[in-house]
Design a protein around this motif. Structure first.
Motif, short mmCIF file in Angstrom:
data_model
loop_
_atom_site.label_atom_id
_atom_site.label_comp_id
_atom_site.label_asym_id
_atom_site.label_seq_id
_atom_site.Cartn_x
_atom_site.Cartn_y
_atom_site.Cartn_z
N ALA A 73 0.83 -1.21 0.00
CA ALA A 73 0.00 0.00 0.00
C ALA A 73 0.86 1.26 0.00
N ASP A 74 1.92 1.25 0.80
CA ASP A 74 2.78 2.43 0.90
C ASP A 74 3.51 2.70 -0.42
N ILE A 75 4.13 1.68 -0.99
CA ILE A 75 4.89 1.87 -2.22
C ILE A 75 3.96 2.20 -3.39
N ALA A 76 2.78 1.59 -3.41
CA ALA A 76 1.83 1.89 -4.49
C ALA A 76 1.51 3.37 -4.53
N LYS A 77 1.26 3.95 -3.38
CA LYS A 77 0.91 5.38 -3.34
C LYS A 77 2.11 6.26 -3.66
N GLN A 78 3.31 5.82 -3.25
CA GLN A 78 4.50 6.58 -3.60
C GLN A 78 4.78 6.54 -5.10
N LEU A 79 4.38 5.46 -5.75
CA LEU A 79 4.56 5.36 -7.20
C LEU A 79 3.52 6.16 -7.97
N GLY A 80 2.47 6.61 -7.28
CA GLY A 80 1.46 7.43 -7.94
C GLY A 80 0.14 6.74 -8.21
N TRP A 81 -0.06 5.55 -7.63
CA TRP A 81 -1.35 4.89 -7.82
C TRP A 81 -2.46 5.77 -7.24
N ALA A 108 0.88 -13.08 -3.84
CA ALA A 108 0.31 -11.73 -3.85
C ALA A 108 -1.15 -11.69 -3.43
N GLY A 109 -1.93 -12.66 -3.91
CA GLY A 109 -3.35 -12.66 -3.59
C GLY A 109 -3.65 -12.80 -2.11
N GLN A 110 -2.69 -13.34 -1.35
CA GLN A 110 -2.90 -13.52 0.09
C GLN A 110 -2.94 -12.19 0.83
N TYR A 111 -2.46 -11.12 0.19
CA TYR A 111 -2.46 -9.80 0.84
C TYR A 111 -3.75 -9.03 0.63
N ALA A 112 -4.61 -9.49 -0.27
CA ALA A 112 -5.80 -8.71 -0.65
C ALA A 112 -6.63 -8.32 0.56
N HIS A 113 -6.87 -9.26 1.44
CA HIS A 113 -7.73 -9.02 2.61
C HIS A 113 -7.16 -7.97 3.55
N TYR A 114 -5.85 -7.76 3.49
CA TYR A 114 -5.19 -6.85 4.43
C TYR A 114 -4.92 -5.47 3.85
N LEU A 115 -5.24 -5.26 2.58
CA LEU A 115 -5.04 -3.96 1.95
C LEU A 115 -6.15 -2.99 2.36
#
Length: 291
Positions: free
Chosen positions: A232-240, A253-260
């Motif tokens: 979540a942190d890196i995604a927003k820093q990249l401009g998502w 990767a899919g195991q993180y979906a519930h925690y995002l």
């Protein structure tokens, strides 16, 4: 092949598990698969795998290797860290109309197509990328020693570190830590294992962690929350931006979906295609540039 050259492209997608070599002619894709190909860890072996793939492909579609290597090509390989190693590989293969890059652009184009969005790839290794207006921006992918946060090997290493903390009594024991301590024959066994384990061997522990998290194990949940927090942190820093597509690729990767965060969970979509599809699409762009 002569009458088809204007409609043919070549693509290579290679990483630490396998290498795929493909040719698309008049919309029909022909592909072969060989072994692992990482040009930083073993250049000669990677070169041999690609050459073996070109040989197999040439026999499959009944053309010469000489014909194949003159096609517009995109080569995406793990371990291509700079222009020097890309040029060395291009020259070694004899490619005359090719872009040689690492394996991330093909994964992004395969997952997102031409649309804007984010890819969070978490397999044995990891990286994040945002695509906007056709341009890609990357973070991560620097390997198990210096990065690869939220990857399967990172999860495995974290689980062992947390198990040793539980053994020290600086955090509570859980079913997960007790299991790992028993399976690896105590703290000395964990240290021995970690001293020689490859990223893939650390990654083998990840399913145990994700399974424990589904049962509410506190240590396992803590690890997955940490991985999701990194994404979540890196995604927003990249401009998502909220509302843009998110593709979670790779085995864990899919195991993180519930925690995002909620805005990220609601943006998750299936990948449009695989990295080889992306490599072929990038090869077509190269063909267009040379028309």
């Amino acid at each position: 092949m002569n009458e088809s050259r204007d409609n043919a492209v070549l693509a290579v997608d290679g990483g630490g598990t396998r290498c795929r070599v493909a040719c698309e002619i008049w919309g029909a894709v022909h592909s072969v698969e060989t072994g692992a190909a990482n040009v930083s860890t073993d250049f000669d072996s990677a070169l041999a795998q690609i050459r073996a793939g070109l040989d197999q492909l040439s026999r499959q579609i009944e053309v010469t290797i000489g014909d194949l290597i003159t096609l517009p090509a995109f080569v995406g390989l793990a371990g291509v860290t700079d222009a020097a190693i890309a040029g060395r590989l291009r020259d070694a293969l004899g490619l005359t109309c090719a872009r040689v890059e690492d394996d991330r652009p093909a994964a992004v184009r395969g997952a997102l197509g031409a649309q804007d969005g984010l890819i969070a790839h978490c397999g044995t290794g990891s990286f994040l990328a945002v695509q906007a207006d056709g341009a890609m921006r990357f973070a991560g992918g620097w390997g198990s020693i210096l990065g690869d946060e939220a990857s399967a090997q990172w999860v495995g290493r974290r689980a062992l570190a947390e198990t040793l903390r539980a053994y020290d009594g600086t955090q509570a024991e859980t079913d997960l830590t007790q299991m790992l301590l028993a399976d690896l024959q105590g703290p000395a066994g964990i240290v021995r294992f970690a001293g020689t384990a490859t990223p893939a061997q650390f990654g083998v522990l990840a399913p145990t962690v994700t399974s424990a998290a589904k049962k509410g194990d506190a240590v396992a949940v803590h690890i997955l929350r940490a991985g999701a927090g990194y994404i979540a942190d890196i995604a927003k820093q990249l401009g998502w931006q909220a509302g843009q597509t998110i593709c979670l690729t790779g085995g864990i990767a899919g195991q993180y979906a519930h925690y995002l965060p909620d805005d990220m969970q609601s943006a998750i979509r299936p990948s449009l295609g695989e990295p080889l599809t992306g490599a072929l699409a990038l090869a077509k762009e190269i063909r267009h540039e040379h028309l």
